[in-house]
Design a protein around this motif. Structure first.
Motif, PDB file in Angstrom:
ATOM      1  N   THR A 170     -41.139  76.194   2.640  1.00  0.00           N
ATOM      2  CA  THR A 170     -40.283  76.427   3.929  1.00  0.00           C
ATOM      3  C   THR A 170     -40.352  77.849   4.227  1.00  0.00           C
ATOM      4  O   THR A 170     -40.091  78.950   3.221  1.00  0.00           O
ATOM      5  CB  THR A 170     -38.540  76.201   3.208  1.00  0.00           C
ATOM      6  OG1 THR A 170     -38.646  76.950   2.087  1.00  0.00           O
ATOM      7  CG2 THR A 170     -38.584  74.505   3.163  1.00  0.00           C
ATOM      8  N   LYS A 171     -40.419  78.257   5.520  1.00  0.00           N
ATOM      9  CA  LYS A 171     -40.762  79.678   5.996  1.00  0.00           C
ATOM     10  C   LYS A 171     -39.490  80.445   5.819  1.00  0.00           C
ATOM     11  O   LYS A 171     -39.399  81.605   5.573  1.00  0.00           O
ATOM     12  CB  LYS A 171     -41.406  79.578   7.246  1.00  0.00           C
ATOM     13  CG  LYS A 171     -42.650  78.800   7.414  1.00  0.00           C
ATOM     14  CD  LYS A 171     -43.155  78.838   8.769  1.00  0.00           C
ATOM     15  CE  LYS A 171     -44.530  78.266   8.810  1.00  0.00           C
ATOM     16  NZ  LYS A 171     -45.116  78.234  10.230  1.00  0.00           N
ATOM     17  N   LYS A 172     -38.419  79.811   6.340  1.00  0.00           N
ATOM     18  CA  LYS A 172     -37.223  80.706   6.658  1.00  0.00           C
ATOM     19  C   LYS A 172     -36.571  81.299   5.168  1.00  0.00           C
ATOM     20  O   LYS A 172     -36.193  82.501   5.020  1.00  0.00           O
ATOM     21  CB  LYS A 172     -36.033  79.944   7.275  1.00  0.00           C
ATOM     22  CG  LYS A 172     -34.856  80.728   7.514  1.00  0.00           C
ATOM     23  CD  LYS A 172     -33.772  79.875   8.578  1.00  0.00           C
ATOM     24  CE  LYS A 172     -32.726  80.583   9.017  1.00  0.00           C
ATOM     25  NZ  LYS A 172     -32.909  81.818   9.615  1.00  0.00           N
ATOM     26  N   SER A 173     -36.295  80.369   4.239  1.00  0.00           N
ATOM     27  CA  SER A 173     -36.056  80.759   2.837  1.00  0.00           C
ATOM     28  C   SER A 173     -36.862  81.155   1.932  1.00  0.00           C
ATOM     29  O   SER A 173     -36.690  81.496   0.686  1.00  0.00           O
ATOM     30  CB  SER A 173     -35.074  79.568   2.440  1.00  0.00           C
ATOM     31  OG  SER A 173     -35.744  78.314   2.258  1.00  0.00           O
ATOM     32  N   ASN A 174     -38.018  80.876   2.224  1.00  0.00           N
ATOM     33  CA  ASN A 174     -39.321  81.430   1.291  1.00  0.00           C
ATOM     34  C   ASN A 174     -39.012  80.552  -0.027  1.00  0.00           C
ATOM     35  O   ASN A 174     -38.861  81.130  -1.019  1.00  0.00           O
ATOM     36  CB  ASN A 174     -39.228  82.845   1.028  1.00  0.00           C
ATOM     37  CG  ASN A 174     -40.343  83.462   0.380  1.00  0.00           C
ATOM     38  OD1 ASN A 174     -41.449  82.583   0.263  1.00  0.00           O
ATOM     39  ND2 ASN A 174     -40.314  84.473  -0.385  1.00  0.00           N
ATOM     40  N   ASN A 175     -39.016  79.231   0.248  1.00  0.00           N
ATOM     41  CA  ASN A 175     -38.550  78.320  -1.028  1.00  0.00           C
ATOM     42  C   ASN A 175     -40.083  77.443  -1.235  1.00  0.00           C
ATOM     43  O   ASN A 175     -40.595  77.263  -0.157  1.00  0.00           O
ATOM     44  CB  ASN A 175     -37.453  77.655  -1.011  1.00  0.00           C
ATOM     45  CG  ASN A 175     -36.291  78.617  -1.235  1.00  0.00           C
ATOM     46  OD1 ASN A 175     -36.430  79.440  -1.845  1.00  0.00           O
ATOM     47  ND2 ASN A 175     -35.186  78.054  -0.621  1.00  0.00           N
ATOM     48  N   ILE A 176     -40.376  76.901  -2.606  1.00  0.00           N
ATOM     49  CA  ILE A 176     -41.209  75.894  -2.810  1.00  0.00           C
ATOM     50  C   ILE A 176     -40.548  74.720  -2.983  1.00  0.00           C
ATOM     51  O   ILE A 176     -39.644  74.852  -3.783  1.00  0.00           O
ATOM     52  CB  ILE A 176     -41.975  76.293  -3.603  1.00  0.00           C
ATOM     53  CG1 ILE A 176     -43.171  77.289  -3.155  1.00  0.00           C
ATOM     54  CG2 ILE A 176     -42.941  75.166  -4.162  1.00  0.00           C
ATOM     55  CD1 ILE A 176     -44.105  76.562  -1.873  1.00  0.00           C
ATOM     56  N   ILE A 177     -40.751  73.400  -2.357  1.00  0.00           N
ATOM     57  CA  ILE A 177     -39.898  72.336  -2.612  1.00  0.00           C
ATOM     58  C   ILE A 177     -40.976  71.343  -3.357  1.00  0.00           C
ATOM     59  O   ILE A 177     -41.892  71.062  -2.683  1.00  0.00           O
ATOM     60  CB  ILE A 177     -39.209  71.769  -1.431  1.00  0.00           C
ATOM     61  CG1 ILE A 177     -38.196  72.666  -0.711  1.00  0.00           C
ATOM     62  CG2 ILE A 177     -38.609  70.583  -1.717  1.00  0.00           C
ATOM     63  CD1 ILE A 177     -37.759  72.332   0.474  1.00  0.00           C
ATOM     64  N   VAL A 178     -40.750  70.969  -4.341  1.00  0.00           N
ATOM     65  CA  VAL A 178     -41.348  70.050  -5.402  1.00  0.00           C
ATOM     66  C   VAL A 178     -40.784  68.625  -5.205  1.00  0.00           C
ATOM     67  O   VAL A 178     -39.548  68.449  -5.633  1.00  0.00           O
ATOM     68  CB  VAL A 178     -41.492  70.673  -6.564  1.00  0.00           C
ATOM     69  CG1 VAL A 178     -42.716  69.651  -7.344  1.00  0.00           C
ATOM     70  CG2 VAL A 178     -42.213  71.981  -6.406  1.00  0.00           C
ATOM     71  N   GLU A 217     -32.149  74.425   7.492  1.00  0.00           N
ATOM     72  CA  GLU A 217     -33.507  73.984   7.206  1.00  0.00           C
ATOM     73  C   GLU A 217     -33.350  72.494   6.562  1.00  0.00           C
ATOM     74  O   GLU A 217     -32.380  72.437   5.776  1.00  0.00           O
ATOM     75  CB  GLU A 217     -34.038  74.851   6.100  1.00  0.00           C
ATOM     76  CG  GLU A 217     -35.027  76.145   6.650  1.00  0.00           C
ATOM     77  CD  GLU A 217     -35.454  76.811   5.709  1.00  0.00           C
ATOM     78  OE1 GLU A 217     -36.339  77.573   6.155  1.00  0.00           O
ATOM     79  OE2 GLU A 217     -35.177  76.827   4.614  1.00  0.00           O
ATOM     80  N   TYR A 218     -34.096  71.761   6.981  1.00  0.00           N
ATOM     81  CA  TYR A 218     -33.900  70.374   6.523  1.00  0.00           C
ATOM     82  C   TYR A 218     -35.437  69.851   5.763  1.00  0.00           C
ATOM     83  O   TYR A 218     -36.238  70.387   6.253  1.00  0.00           O
ATOM     84  CB  TYR A 218     -33.635  69.167   7.612  1.00  0.00           C
ATOM     85  CG  TYR A 218     -32.322  69.384   8.087  1.00  0.00           C
ATOM     86  CD1 TYR A 218     -31.219  68.731   7.351  1.00  0.00           C
ATOM     87  CD2 TYR A 218     -32.000  70.333   9.028  1.00  0.00           C
ATOM     88  CE1 TYR A 218     -29.823  68.687   7.737  1.00  0.00           C
ATOM     89  CE2 TYR A 218     -30.469  70.412   9.376  1.00  0.00           C
ATOM     90  CZ  TYR A 218     -29.231  69.510   8.835  1.00  0.00           C
ATOM     91  OH  TYR A 218     -28.311  69.660   9.180  1.00  0.00           O
ATOM     92  N   ILE A 219     -35.307  68.898   5.092  1.00  0.00           N
ATOM     93  CA  ILE A 219     -36.424  68.379   4.269  1.00  0.00           C
ATOM     94  C   ILE A 219     -36.470  66.809   4.549  1.00  0.00           C
ATOM     95  O   ILE A 219     -35.455  66.291   4.180  1.00  0.00           O
ATOM     96  CB  ILE A 219     -36.687  68.731   2.570  1.00  0.00           C
ATOM     97  CG1 ILE A 219     -36.774  70.183   2.650  1.00  0.00           C
ATOM     98  CG2 ILE A 219     -37.646  67.908   1.957  1.00  0.00           C
ATOM     99  CD1 ILE A 219     -38.094  70.577   3.161  1.00  0.00           C
ATOM    100  N   LEU A 220     -37.334  66.234   4.664  1.00  0.00           N
ATOM    101  CA  LEU A 220     -37.714  64.730   4.895  1.00  0.00           C
ATOM    102  C   LEU A 220     -38.400  64.329   3.939  1.00  0.00           C
ATOM    103  O   LEU A 220     -39.425  64.898   3.505  1.00  0.00           O
ATOM    104  CB  LEU A 220     -38.362  64.426   6.321  1.00  0.00           C
ATOM    105  CG  LEU A 220     -37.381  64.590   7.516  1.00  0.00           C
ATOM    106  CD1 LEU A 220     -38.286  64.405   8.839  1.00  0.00           C
ATOM    107  CD2 LEU A 220     -36.368  63.337   7.413  1.00  0.00           C
ATOM    108  N   SER A 221     -38.070  63.397   3.199  1.00  0.00           N
ATOM    109  CA  SER A 221     -38.896  62.731   1.874  1.00  0.00           C
ATOM    110  C   SER A 221     -38.884  61.233   2.156  1.00  0.00           C
ATOM    111  O   SER A 221     -37.800  60.638   2.482  1.00  0.00           O
ATOM    112  CB  SER A 221     -38.077  63.264   0.684  1.00  0.00           C
ATOM    113  OG  SER A 221     -36.707  62.807   0.608  1.00  0.00           O
ATOM    114  N   THR A 222     -39.696  60.646   1.381  1.00  0.00           N
ATOM    115  CA  THR A 222     -39.672  59.113   1.304  1.00  0.00           C
ATOM    116  C   THR A 222     -40.555  58.887   0.021  1.00  0.00           C
ATOM    117  O   THR A 222     -41.384  59.732  -0.457  1.00  0.00           O
ATOM    118  CB  THR A 222     -40.295  58.295   2.401  1.00  0.00           C
ATOM    119  OG1 THR A 222     -40.170  56.970   2.064  1.00  0.00           O
ATOM    120  CG2 THR A 222     -41.759  58.923   2.707  1.00  0.00           C
ATOM    121  N   SER A 223     -40.296  57.942  -0.777  1.00  0.00           N
ATOM    122  CA  SER A 223     -41.007  57.688  -2.074  1.00  0.00           C
ATOM    123  C   SER A 223     -41.902  56.330  -1.980  1.00  0.00           C
ATOM    124  O   SER A 223     -42.029  55.765  -0.927  1.00  0.00           O
ATOM    125  CB  SER A 223     -40.076  57.285  -3.049  1.00  0.00           C
ATOM    126  OG  SER A 223     -39.281  55.937  -2.810  1.00  0.00           O
TER     127      SER A 223
END
Length: 631
Positions: A170-178, A217-223
């Protein structure tokens, strides 16, 4: 992006290129504008291992110039002839050995490998940030940071005991989402866990990031096993946050993409396992967790065949591209034949069915047309020379002296064979060419009598030569006929097994080129018949063993009854027999001693009777005397 458990794919940032790695580990790159297969690369599986993850990366021009200086003049010449966009396009490939290689689209090969310890297991996902760094996650539960400019590993940290299968920056918050079983948000600067989201029932394999209203910021995810897409709000610190919104699908998703349009509406597109595209249009103010949201538009593809209308599966879809972002790019077909198309979605319709030509048949028709054009071009280029007979100088033939000619004499063996009157014409082994012609004619006319005359042979050499010269397009009909032979009597089954075994050995490359699906459809009935016959083998062996025991027992009983019926050995001693006869002759009386008169015989009998009466009287008197004594 990932398609299924073994497929890896990704669109380039501009949407003009599409990279795909199939089950065999072959990298293929298509041009989405011309539908042409630009490059095909097969890695060395012994050194690097099969590719398990990929992503498009943009390398700075300075690094391109440095690498360009190391190449030869020939490579530099071909490299400078390309555009700047193609020079900057690289593919970061993660392998099962835990290492990362950079594939150059301009050179069409692996240009370099990043230095570092790497992962101890296979790499599951890759992503790039806006600073030129590459992030990778693997089955060893580690996140590694790589520098593309320095070509080395910078740092690493652990994400717990759950294996991560997807990663997003994520560019805005400078985070890595795992994404593993849970979604964990880590800060790149401090490498600490910031947030945790829980809501999926299986491993998360697809994720996408977006920004709404330039602030949220939002994250879309599916399993892998869920038919829902969850929308998560990345904000303050916290654990076990619930989803902000849920999107419904008819099947499990194999591809996921998102985009925010000019009207600040969220557009989400997904490709399901059945090959259907679902599109969602969500306003920024309508992001609520009250009830699940159904797709706004469903796109399906069908073939334009006049006989059978079959669905055409969609392989991939993309909304995250710079080239005409309002349009949807999707590719349909199979892993070997792909066609790409751009479409502006019409959200007024709930279901949209597109009639298209099957990519496989389209490629075949184009190939035949190109061959015809090539033949016409060659015919048009052929020029008949104009010869002036006056300028032609005809040379005489070279005469050969008789001394150089060698007399040819036929050997005596050949002469005797020609003189053999009892030789049967055509009794020898049939030639392979005649077998091929008969087999092709039988397959073409479907003549059972002719086909049996060809297939009824156990000669391995004849079968090998016949199948070696058999045209490739007759392999499929021959497999169908052999499958029918497998369903008949035992004699036909033996012939079919011999032909099928040598057919697989001879045309293995052509059969592998059909693909796993076509090959399974072709050999499925034959394999089922073989398995059915093998399952009966155990019961047949039991019956045969019991019959052998009964037969052996019956034979043993019959042999015991006839054991003492005849003498096994008879031995005669001539000396002993003669001596016994002589002794008997000496002991025996002469003949005259044995002859007596009948009157003498009667007198003797009377005397014997009187003696007996006297003895009886004596016994009676003795008994009376004993009685008197007792009294």
């Amino acid at each position: 992006m990932a398609l299924g458990p073994q497929h890896v794919l990704s669109f380039s940032p501009d949407g003009k290129l599409f990279a795909f790695i199939n089950d065999q580990g072959i990298l293929r790159i298509w041009d989405t504008e011309t539908n042409e297969l630009k490059q095909e690369y097969t890695p060395n599986l012994q050194l690097s291992g099969p590719c398990t993850a990929l992503t498009w990366v943009i390398v700075a021009s300075s690094s391109c110039e440095l690498t360009e200086g190391r190449k030869s003049k020939k490579a530099r010449k071909s490299h400078t002839g390309l555009t700047k966009d193609s020079e900057a396009n690289y593919l970061a490939l993660g392998t099962s050995n835990g290492h990362i290689s950079l594939y150059s689209y301009a050179l069409g090969k692996i240009e370099r490998t990043l230095k570092g310890e790497g992962h101890s297991g296979k790499i599951t996902c890759l992503t790039q940030d806006d600073k030129g760094n590459l992030y990778s996650c693997g089955e060893d539960c580690q996140i590694l940071v790589w520098s593309l400019s320095d070509e080395k590993q910078l740092s690493s940290w652990s994400v717990g005991t759950e294996k991560p299968y997807s990663i997003v920056y994520t560019k805005k918050s400078n985070n890595i989402i795992v994404g593993g079983r849970q979604i964990k948000v880590y800060s790149v600067a401090s490498q600490e866990l910031v947030q945790t989201f829980t809501g999926h029932t299986s491993d998360i394999n697809l994720m996408s990031s977006l920004v709404l209203d330039d602030s949220v910021e939002y994250i879309l995810s599916t399993s892998r096993m869920d038919r829902i897409i969850c929308l998560w709000n990345v904000g303050k610190k916290g654990r076990n946050k619930s989803a902000a919104c849920t999107l419904l699908m008819e099947d499990v998703a194999h591809c996921l993409t998102s985009h925010v349009d000019n009207e600040s509406n969220l557009r989400v597109a997904s490709v399901t396992r059945s090959g259907v595209i679902h599109m969602y249009l969500i306003a920024a103010d309508n992001v609520k967790a009250e009830k699940p949201i159904k797709p706004k538009l469903t796109i399906k593809l069908a073939s334009d065949s006049t006989t059978v209308i079959a669905p055409i599966p969609v392989v991939s879809v993309s909304l995250q591209h710079n080239y005409r972002p309002q349009e949807l790019i999707f590719g349909y077909g199979s892993s070997s034949f792909l066609v790409f198309e751009r479409l502006t979605p019409n959200f007024e319709e709930k279901l949209q069915v597109l009639i298209r030509t099957d990519p496989k048949s389209l490629y075949l028709t184009q190939g035949k047309a190109s061959k015809k054009d090539a033949k016409l071009g060659v015919a048009q280029k052929t020029v008949t020379p104009i010869v002036n007979e006056a300028d032609v100088n005809y040379k005489s033939s070279v005469t050969v002296s008789r001394k150089k000619l060698k007399a040819f004499e036929m050997p005596m063996e050949s002469r005797l064979q020609n003189l053999n009157i009892n030789a049967i014409p055509g009794g020898g082994a049939p030639q392979a060419q005649s077998k091929v012609q008969l087999l092709v004619q039988a397959l073409h006319s479907k003549d059972n009598v002719l086909l049996r005359s060809v297939l009824h042979t156990h000669d391995i050499k004849t079968i090998q030569l016949t199948l070696l010269k058999l045209p490739v397009h007759y392999v499929g009909p021959l497999v169908n006929e052999l499958t029918q032979f497998m369903q008949q009597k035992r004699m036909n089954v033996e012939y079919a097994v011999d032909w099928l075994k040598i057919l697989v050995q001879t045309h293995s490359s052509q059969l592998m080129a059909l693909g796993s699906e076509d090959l399974l459809n072709k050999f499925g009935p034959c394999i089922g018949i073989i398995e059915h016959r093998v399952n009966c083998l155990k019961e047949l062996s039991k019956v045969a063993g019991r019959l052998d025991l009964l037969i052996n027992q019956i034979k043993r009983n019959t042999n015991e009854d006839n054991l003492y019926t005849a003498n096994a050995l008879v031995y005669e001693d001539n000396d002993s027999s003669d001596s016994e006869v002589e002794d008997a002759g000496e002991k025996s009386s002469p003949d005259d001693e044995w002859d007596e008169d009948p009157e003498d015989i009667v007198e003797n009998m009377d005397q014997d009777g009187e003696d007996n009466d006297d003895s009886e009287n004596e016994t009676d008197s003795d008994a009376e005397n004993e009685e008197e004594m007792e009294t």
